[in-house]
Design a protein around this motif. Structure first.
Motif, mmCIF file in Angstrom:
data_model
loop_
_atom_site.group_PDB
_atom_site.id
_atom_site.type_symbol
_atom_site.label_atom_id
_atom_site.label_comp_id
_atom_site.label_asym_id
_atom_site.label_seq_id
_atom_site.Cartn_x
_atom_site.Cartn_y
_atom_site.Cartn_z
ATOM 1 N N UNK A 1 0.874 -1.151 0.039
ATOM 2 C CA UNK A 1 0.080 -0.119 -0.029
ATOM 3 C C UNK A 1 0.961 1.319 0.127
ATOM 4 N N UNK A 2 2.028 1.282 0.725
ATOM 5 C CA UNK A 2 2.790 2.398 0.986
ATOM 6 C C UNK A 2 4.381 1.621 0.951
ATOM 7 N N UNK A 3 5.395 2.738 0.890
ATOM 8 C CA UNK A 3 6.714 2.030 0.987
ATOM 9 C C UNK A 3 7.032 1.358 2.117
ATOM 10 N N UNK A 4 7.663 0.089 1.959
ATOM 11 C CA UNK A 4 7.959 -0.934 2.998
ATOM 12 C C UNK A 4 8.421 -0.142 4.324
ATOM 13 N N UNK A 5 9.226 0.741 4.231
ATOM 14 C CA UNK A 5 10.117 1.433 5.209
ATOM 15 C C UNK A 5 9.180 2.438 5.957
ATOM 16 N N UNK A 6 8.027 2.676 5.520
ATOM 17 C CA UNK A 6 7.208 3.719 6.274
ATOM 18 C C UNK A 6 6.652 2.883 7.458
ATOM 19 N N UNK A 7 6.703 3.667 8.679
ATOM 20 C CA UNK A 7 6.257 3.130 9.875
ATOM 21 C C UNK A 7 4.549 3.200 9.873
ATOM 22 N N UNK A 8 4.044 4.219 9.601
ATOM 23 C CA UNK A 8 2.637 4.442 9.538
ATOM 24 C C UNK A 8 1.799 4.856 8.229
#
Ligand code: NAD
Length: 264
Positions: A257-264
């Motif tokens: 859904x979003x970058x794998x490294x994003x936390x939230x």
């Protein structure tokens, strides 16, 4: 005329350095005879020389696939050399990285001529022979058919068109024994990536590392050979009940859904 019982596949752009090469290699390894179209005669001849072994025969047809007569020429070559055609792989595709508002009519036409019109014409020319052999079609799409990215609206539109076209073929020709599927690769490891990324002003190694660590679930880029193995499976009788499907081979890019490294 060689009327060998080996199956025969026609691959557009089969001598390419990237996915075309992976498809040609995988099908040759599975014992298919090949008809390869490419506009680059030297690359075609080199590939034919390399893959023509262990009973596999490779016929190269040097054409620009956008020429109206190119599909008939390629199908006739298959029938003349091998007496049959069991598989069609529409691999050739070119990109266009530009915002829609900046795309000229000429650029639009070139893009759709190569990425969609040519594929349609190859299907139309190959259908009688494919029906005769109870064969299958595999089109090569892209993750862009499903997800939007900056400056890819037109390229994405060609791949979405190919996606819908593939389902329509499955519906219209299934009763005559034809299967049609589309394979959507993510970013594929290719010798072309380095020069292309350098031209875009980024360091290839750093950019690819960043891409795989944020835009894929899996750590490694997809290889052209892996795409080829999937195509070979879809053309084989082991896939006899699979048709009208859009199959993503992208290390999980379209799963995120979003970058794998994003936390939230
Ligand atoms: N490379 C990727 O990362 C990637 C990712 C997703 C989808 N795709 C799709 O995969 C397919 C193959 O892409 P690729 O970059 O691996 O290319 P490729 O290495 O398979 O090369 C394509 C070949 O097509 C030939 N070709 C191009 N235009 C032609 C024309 N008008 N007439 C005849 N031959 C022509 C070229 O000479 C080249 O040999 C394309 O449809 C592309 O949109 C590629």
């Amino acid at each position: 005329m060689n009327t060998s019982l080996s199956k025969v596949a026609l691959i557009t752009g089969g001598a390419g350095l990237g996915i075309g090469h992976g498809i040609s290699e995988a099908l040759a390894a599975a014992g298919w005879n090949l008809v390869i179209t490419d506009r680059n005669p030297e690359r075609g001849a080199a590939l034919a020389h390399r893959l023509s072994k262990d009973g596999v025969k490779v016929e190269v047809v040097t054409v620009d696939i956008t020429a109206p007569e190119a599909p008939t020429q390629a199908v006739e070559a298959a029938l003349k050399c091998f007496g049959r055609l069991d598989g069609l792989v529409n691999n050739v595709g070119v990109g266009l990285v530009k915002k829609a508002g900046e795309v000229t009519d000429e650029e639009f036409q070139t893009l759709f001529n190569v990425d969609f019109l040519a594929a349609f014409r190859f299907v139309r020319a190959a259908l009688p022979a494919l029906i005769n052999a109870q064969g299958a079609i595999v089109n090569i799409g892209s993750v862009h058919a499903r997800l939007a990215a900056p400056q890819y609206a037109l390229y994405a539109a060609t791949k979405s068109a190919l996606d819908a076209f593939t389902r329509g073929l499955a519906v219209d020709y299934g009763a005559q024994g034809i299967r049609a599927n589309i394979v959507h690769p993510g970013l594929v490891a290719s010798p072309q990536n380095g020069p292309l990324l350098t031209k875009l002003g980024v360091d290839p190694e750093t950019w690819i590392k960043e891409f795989t660590s944020t835009k894929q679930c899996l750590p490694d880029l997809v290889t052209a050979r892996e795409v080829g193995e999937l195509v070979a499976f879809l053309l084989s009788k082991n896939a006899r009940s699979i048709t009208g499907q859009s199959i993503y081979i992208d290390g999980g890019t379209t799963t995120l859904l979003w970058n794998r490294t994003e936390k939230l």
